[in-house]
Structures are given as structure tokens and as C-alpha cells.
Design a protein around this motif. Structure first.
Motif, short mmCIF file in Angstrom:
data_model
loop_
_atom_site.label_atom_id
_atom_site.label_comp_id
_atom_site.label_asym_id
_atom_site.label_seq_id
_atom_site.Cartn_x
_atom_site.Cartn_y
_atom_site.Cartn_z
N GLY A 145 -8.81 -7.28 -15.12
CA GLY A 145 -10.40 -7.58 -13.88
C GLY A 145 -11.12 -9.26 -13.76
N ALA A 146 -10.17 -9.81 -14.77
CA ALA A 146 -10.39 -11.88 -14.56
C ALA A 146 -10.14 -11.81 -13.12
CB ALA A 146 -9.77 -11.25 -15.82
N PRO A 147 -11.15 -13.45 -13.14
CA PRO A 147 -10.70 -13.87 -11.71
C PRO A 147 -9.46 -13.76 -11.42
CG PRO A 147 -12.55 -14.48 -12.95
CD PRO A 147 -12.13 -14.19 -13.84
N PRO A 148 -8.58 -13.88 -10.38
CA PRO A 148 -7.19 -13.99 -10.07
C PRO A 148 -7.29 -15.06 -9.99
CG PRO A 148 -8.36 -12.43 -8.39
CD PRO A 148 -9.37 -12.75 -9.09
N VAL A 149 -6.18 -15.65 -10.26
CA VAL A 149 -5.30 -17.01 -10.29
C VAL A 149 -4.51 -17.10 -9.24
CG1 VAL A 149 -6.69 -18.52 -11.34
CG2 VAL A 149 -4.55 -17.54 -12.52
N VAL A 150 -3.49 -16.17 -8.51
CA VAL A 150 -2.21 -15.96 -8.50
C VAL A 150 -2.45 -15.13 -7.70
CG1 VAL A 150 -1.12 -17.46 -10.13
CG2 VAL A 150 -0.83 -14.77 -10.31
N HIS A 151 -1.52 -14.30 -6.73
CA HIS A 151 -1.71 -13.11 -6.03
C HIS A 151 -0.01 -13.10 -5.46
CE1 HIS A 151 -2.20 -15.31 -2.26
NE2 HIS A 151 -1.68 -14.23 -1.74
N TRP A 152 0.41 -11.61 -5.13
CA TRP A 152 1.94 -11.74 -4.55
C TRP A 152 1.65 -10.43 -3.65
CZ3 TRP A 152 0.67 -11.42 -9.29
CH2 TRP A 152 1.15 -10.39 -9.98
N THR A 153 2.44 -9.68 -3.19
CA THR A 153 2.27 -8.69 -2.07
C THR A 153 3.60 -7.87 -2.94
OG1 THR A 153 4.13 -9.72 -0.71
CG2 THR A 153 0.98 -9.99 -0.26
N ARG A 154 3.19 -6.46 -2.13
CA ARG A 154 4.01 -5.22 -2.43
C ARG A 154 3.95 -4.42 -1.44
NH1 ARG A 154 0.66 -1.00 -4.21
NH2 ARG A 154 -0.98 -1.48 -4.44
N ARG A 155 4.50 -3.84 -1.11
CA ARG A 155 4.58 -2.11 -0.25
C ARG A 155 3.29 -1.32 -0.20
NH1 ARG A 155 6.10 -5.39 4.48
NH2 ARG A 155 7.98 -5.60 4.14
N LEU A 156 2.83 -1.05 0.57
CA LEU A 156 2.18 0.14 -0.22
C LEU A 156 2.73 1.97 -0.68
CD1 LEU A 156 0.33 -1.77 2.58
CD2 LEU A 156 -0.58 0.30 3.25
N THR A 157 2.20 1.75 -2.06
CA THR A 157 2.20 3.21 -1.78
C THR A 157 2.42 3.77 -0.56
OG1 THR A 157 0.98 4.05 -3.02
CG2 THR A 157 1.86 2.58 -4.33
N ALA A 185 -0.49 6.21 3.75
CA ALA A 185 -0.35 7.67 4.69
C ALA A 185 -2.22 7.03 4.43
CB ALA A 185 -0.12 8.99 3.56
N ALA A 186 -2.27 7.11 4.21
CA ALA A 186 -4.14 6.28 4.21
C ALA A 186 -4.34 5.61 5.14
CB ALA A 186 -5.03 6.38 2.64
N PHE A 187 -3.57 5.00 5.09
CA PHE A 187 -3.71 3.96 6.44
C PHE A 187 -3.50 4.29 8.13
CE2 PHE A 187 -1.49 0.19 8.77
CZ PHE A 187 -2.24 -0.53 8.62
N VAL A 188 -2.26 5.37 7.95
CA VAL A 188 -2.16 5.51 8.59
C VAL A 188 -2.47 6.42 9.77
CG1 VAL A 188 -0.15 6.87 10.54
CG2 VAL A 188 0.53 5.09 8.80
N ALA A 189 -3.73 7.17 8.47
CA ALA A 189 -5.11 8.71 8.63
C ALA A 189 -6.24 7.46 8.65
CB ALA A 189 -5.04 9.12 7.70
N LEU A 190 -6.14 6.48 8.92
CA LEU A 190 -7.25 5.52 9.53
C LEU A 190 -6.87 4.79 10.64
CD1 LEU A 190 -10.27 4.52 7.74
CD2 LEU A 190 -8.85 2.89 7.48
N GLU A 191 -5.70 4.56 11.23
CA GLU A 191 -5.60 4.14 12.18
C GLU A 191 -5.34 5.01 13.13
OE1 GLU A 191 -5.52 1.15 13.04
OE2 GLU A 191 -3.98 1.31 15.06
N LEU A 239 2.92 3.64 16.22
CA LEU A 239 2.09 3.80 14.66
C LEU A 239 2.36 2.75 13.78
CD1 LEU A 239 0.36 7.22 14.04
CD2 LEU A 239 -0.59 5.38 14.18
N PRO A 240 1.92 2.11 13.32
CA PRO A 240 1.89 1.26 12.18
C PRO A 240 3.24 1.85 11.57
CG PRO A 240 0.06 1.67 11.42
CD PRO A 240 0.50 2.41 12.35
N VAL A 241 4.63 1.63 11.23
CA VAL A 241 5.52 1.14 9.77
C VAL A 241 5.05 0.74 8.42
CG1 VAL A 241 6.63 1.98 11.68
CG2 VAL A 241 7.06 -0.54 10.84
N GLU A 242 6.06 1.37 7.16
CA GLU A 242 6.17 0.26 6.32
C GLU A 242 6.81 -0.46 6.08
OE1 GLU A 242 6.68 3.27 2.45
OE2 GLU A 242 7.28 4.91 4.60
N SER A 243 7.12 -0.95 6.88
CA SER A 243 7.71 -2.38 6.60
C SER A 243 6.97 -3.14 6.93
CB SER A 243 9.12 -2.24 6.95
OG SER A 243 9.08 -1.71 8.41
#
Ligand SMILES: [Zn+2]
Ligand SMILES: [Zn+2]
Length: 122
Positions: A14-26, A31-37, A60-64
Motif C-alpha cells: 500500500g505504499a506509494p508506488p514507483v513502478v507499474h506493469w500490466t497483467r491481463r484481467l482475471t 466478467a465485471a468489465f463486460v457486464a459494465l460494458e 464486446l471487448p475481448v480479454e486480449s
């Protein structure tokens, strides 16, 4: 630990972040993202002019298409090389336990142009 003003926090502590990267949605996140869309589209369809053609939203959006940013502080970061790649949805980095997706292939260099005799530097 207070949350930094940016609202971003290290995934581990929970500290202030200094770096970031990306991962695919679980699966759940996706499912929540598609439901929202879908809800957004349903609303737009409900609000659309019934005399006009129905709104066309495309597929609809796809995972990739989707990835989520993961933030980490200096103590919980991963290597720069690993951070340049998109990690699997199951990745628990740090430490990374997945095989990140391969980096996009760089554009092939254009073929060298053949110059007339006497025009090259060599
Ligand atoms: Zn941390
Ligand atoms: Zn990973």
C-alpha cells in the motif's frame, strides 16, 4: 498506511508506488468489465431514438484487448525487463510466477537501398 493522493498504492504494502506493469484481467474482473460494458450498451439502446436505427456498438471487448495496471513500491517491484511485458491474469507479481506474453515484434528494418556506384560513403 495512508493511501497516496494519487489513489495508487503498491499491490503488496500500500505504499506509494514507483513502478507499474500490466497483467491481463482475471476471469472475475473481465466478467465485471463486460457486464459494465453491456449495461452501458443496454442503457444507450434504451435511450436511443426508437425511430432511428439501433446503436451499433460493435463486438464486446475481448480479454486480449484488456490489461490492468499493477503498481508497486521500490521494495516490491519486478525487473524492468519483466515490467515491459504483459503478465498473465494469474500472475501474483511480485514475485512474478507467470510466463509473461512475448514482447511485440519490432518492425523489421527496411532493406538497405542500393545506391549507384560512387554514391555510397564506403
Ligand atoms: Zn510495497
Ligand atoms: Zn508475471
Amino acid at each position: 498506511m495512508t493511501t497516496p493522493a494519487s489513489g495508487l498504492a503498491c499491490i503488496r504494502c500500500g505504499a506509494p508506488p514507483v513502478v507499474h506493469w500490466t497483467r491481463r484481467l482475471t476471469d472475475d474482473e473481465f466478467a465485471a468489465f463486460v457486464a459494465l460494458e453491456q449495461a452501458r450498451r443496454d442503457l444507450a439502446t434504451a435511450l436511443a431514438d426508437p425511430q432511428g436505427p439501433p446503436p451499433d456498438f460493435g463486438p464486446l471487448p475481448v480479454e486480449s484487448d484488456n490489461a490492468r495496471s499493477v503498481y508497486a513500491c521500490i521494495d516490491h517491484s519486478i525487473s524492468l525487463d519483466a515490467a515491459a511485458l504483459v503478465h498473465a491474469k494469474t500472475c501474483t507479481a511480485p514475485p512474478c510466477n507467470c510466463t509473461p506474453e512475448p514482447a511485440p515484434q519490432p518492425e523489421p528494418a527496411p532493406d538497405p537501398v542500393e545506391l549507384p556506384p560512387g554514391w555510397s560513403d564506403a
